[in-house]
Design a protein around this motif. Sequence first.
Motif, mmCIF file in Angstrom:
data_model
loop_
_atom_site.group_PDB
_atom_site.id
_atom_site.type_symbol
_atom_site.label_atom_id
_atom_site.label_comp_id
_atom_site.label_asym_id
_atom_site.label_seq_id
_atom_site.Cartn_x
_atom_site.Cartn_y
_atom_site.Cartn_z
ATOM 1 N N ARG A 61 0.840 -1.188 0.000
ATOM 2 C CA ARG A 61 0.000 0.000 0.000
ATOM 3 C C ARG A 61 0.880 1.244 0.000
ATOM 4 O O ARG A 61 1.896 1.294 0.693
ATOM 5 C CB ARG A 61 -0.921 0.022 1.220
ATOM 6 C CG ARG A 61 -2.018 -1.029 1.172
ATOM 7 C CD ARG A 61 -2.666 -1.226 2.510
ATOM 8 N NE ARG A 61 -1.755 -1.893 3.445
ATOM 9 C CZ ARG A 61 -2.153 -2.489 4.562
ATOM 10 N NH1 ARG A 61 -3.423 -2.504 4.887
ATOM 11 N NH2 ARG A 61 -1.266 -3.061 5.359
ATOM 12 N N GLN A 62 0.474 2.245 -0.759
ATOM 13 C CA GLN A 62 1.188 3.517 -0.804
ATOM 14 C C GLN A 62 0.193 4.651 -0.620
ATOM 15 O O GLN A 62 -0.856 4.676 -1.273
ATOM 16 C CB GLN A 62 1.914 3.694 -2.135
ATOM 17 C CG GLN A 62 3.066 2.732 -2.368
ATOM 18 C CD GLN A 62 3.757 2.977 -3.696
ATOM 19 O OE1 GLN A 62 3.289 3.763 -4.515
ATOM 20 N NE2 GLN A 62 4.875 2.302 -3.906
ATOM 21 N N TYR A 103 -4.655 10.043 -1.141
ATOM 22 C CA TYR A 103 -5.090 8.836 -1.837
ATOM 23 C C TYR A 103 -4.246 7.663 -1.355
ATOM 24 O O TYR A 103 -3.107 7.841 -0.892
ATOM 25 C CB TYR A 103 -4.921 8.967 -3.354
ATOM 26 C CG TYR A 103 -5.760 10.054 -3.981
ATOM 27 C CD1 TYR A 103 -7.037 9.791 -4.461
ATOM 28 C CD2 TYR A 103 -5.257 11.348 -4.116
ATOM 29 C CE1 TYR A 103 -7.794 10.785 -5.051
ATOM 30 C CE2 TYR A 103 -6.011 12.357 -4.699
ATOM 31 C CZ TYR A 103 -7.280 12.065 -5.157
ATOM 32 O OH TYR A 103 -8.030 13.046 -5.728
ATOM 33 N N THR A 140 -2.931 3.800 -2.751
ATOM 34 C CA THR A 140 -2.813 2.904 -3.903
ATOM 35 C C THR A 140 -2.501 1.495 -3.419
ATOM 36 O O THR A 140 -1.588 1.294 -2.605
ATOM 37 C CB THR A 140 -1.698 3.376 -4.854
ATOM 38 O OG1 THR A 140 -2.056 4.653 -5.390
ATOM 39 C CG2 THR A 140 -1.511 2.397 -6.010
ATOM 40 N N ILE A 169 -1.032 -2.002 -4.607
ATOM 41 C CA ILE A 169 -0.214 -2.635 -5.639
ATOM 42 C C ILE A 169 -0.248 -4.129 -5.371
ATOM 43 O O ILE A 169 0.330 -4.618 -4.389
ATOM 44 C CB ILE A 169 1.235 -2.116 -5.594
ATOM 45 C CG1 ILE A 169 1.250 -0.580 -5.692
ATOM 46 C CG2 ILE A 169 2.069 -2.751 -6.710
ATOM 47 C CD1 ILE A 169 2.584 0.024 -5.360
ATOM 48 N N ARG A 206 -2.736 -2.372 -10.158
ATOM 49 C CA ARG A 206 -2.809 -1.264 -9.222
ATOM 50 C C ARG A 206 -4.206 -0.673 -9.208
ATOM 51 O O ARG A 206 -4.850 -0.565 -10.256
ATOM 52 C CB ARG A 206 -1.814 -0.150 -9.597
ATOM 53 C CG ARG A 206 -0.353 -0.529 -9.459
ATOM 54 C CD ARG A 206 0.548 0.546 -10.032
ATOM 55 N NE ARG A 206 1.961 0.181 -9.855
ATOM 56 C CZ ARG A 206 2.804 0.825 -9.071
ATOM 57 N NH1 ARG A 206 2.384 1.894 -8.372
ATOM 58 N NH2 ARG A 206 4.054 0.453 -8.956
ATOM 59 N N THR A 264 -6.270 2.789 -7.137
ATOM 60 C CA THR A 264 -6.116 3.948 -6.268
ATOM 61 C C THR A 264 -7.486 4.381 -5.765
ATOM 62 O O THR A 264 -8.447 4.463 -6.542
ATOM 63 C CB THR A 264 -5.441 5.109 -7.014
ATOM 64 O OG1 THR A 264 -4.135 4.687 -7.444
ATOM 65 C CG2 THR A 264 -5.294 6.327 -6.121
ATOM 66 N N ARG A 265 -7.564 4.657 -4.466
ATOM 67 C CA ARG A 265 -8.810 5.076 -3.839
ATOM 68 C C ARG A 265 -8.563 6.352 -3.033
ATOM 69 O O ARG A 265 -7.473 6.575 -2.500
ATOM 70 C CB ARG A 265 -9.354 3.996 -2.904
ATOM 71 C CG ARG A 265 -9.749 2.698 -3.585
ATOM 72 C CD ARG A 265 -11.103 2.857 -4.268
ATOM 73 N NE ARG A 265 -11.625 1.557 -4.693
ATOM 74 C CZ ARG A 265 -11.385 1.004 -5.875
ATOM 75 N NH1 ARG A 265 -10.577 1.629 -6.728
ATOM 76 N NH2 ARG A 265 -11.918 -0.161 -6.196
#
Length: 294
Positions: A225-226, A235, A237, A239, A264, A266-267
């Motif tokens: 998670r990023q 946000y 992301t 992965i 990937r 993104t939320r």
Amino acid sequence: MVNHLLQPMAHVLDRRHRQQRWLALGGISIFTVVSVTFAARALPVRVDRGLLVRQLQGEVTMLRTGSAAPAAQGARLSAVGDGLRTGRRSAAVLEVDTDVGFLDVSEQTELRIRTLEMAPDGGRITHLNVPRGQVRTRLRRFTNQGSQFEIETPAGISGVRGTEFGVSVQEDGKTGIATLTGAVDTIAVGETVAVPAGFQNLIWPGEPPTQPVPLRDDPGLEYDRQVIFENNTRYVTLIGRVDPVNTVFVDGAPQTVDRQGEFRITRLATSRLRVEVVVITPLGRQELHEIYLL
């Protein structure tokens, strides 16, 4: 959590008859097909044949030319263009005629009939189209040289004569093939690659099939998670990494998996942000992963 939508039917197919010989098929540049072809094909004779709906779970739709309606157990697909579509967390089992075998159709899959005919020697000719989703076949050993079984996808062609194998078709047309017993020929852009029992491979649209690697049948998921900031908004992301032959759905939406098996999403970062990731192998093994992003 492993979620087997439909259990295989115990009485199908004598495994002693799963070994077979293969004849290379001509190259096809745009489609992936699972096919069975043996002697030079004579002009086929039309007969009354079809796919019988044996089991249903969830939202399953019968597709006819120009119409669609809820599927019912015992319904029959018998015309070119007839098909089946499964919804989220849905599945079906189709019987090919009365003695050829069975098709296990996973969630979010579409299947249509291209050809249902008889060869002059009595062989069954079955050509199907699977533009997306996952189908596992369980076929008996064919006894007529004119018999054929094909599954066409947007990437190439695969040929089989009485075997147990599966195909998974991603949104970009990439097709994973896995052979459990018997053997499958995968064909694309004029090249043929055999996938023996216990192996799997991939076909990318516009490319020849990859060389087979040992069968994994692994619906596992690794992920990172990023958290990123953009225009003062936070946000997160996800992965994810899976076997590249697998299909992936995040909250019901299909994902594109790259050559390394990575995808990937993104939320917008909110408290208790959770996603559901479903991973399905070409043989239909399925696992649901619930991930809290925050």
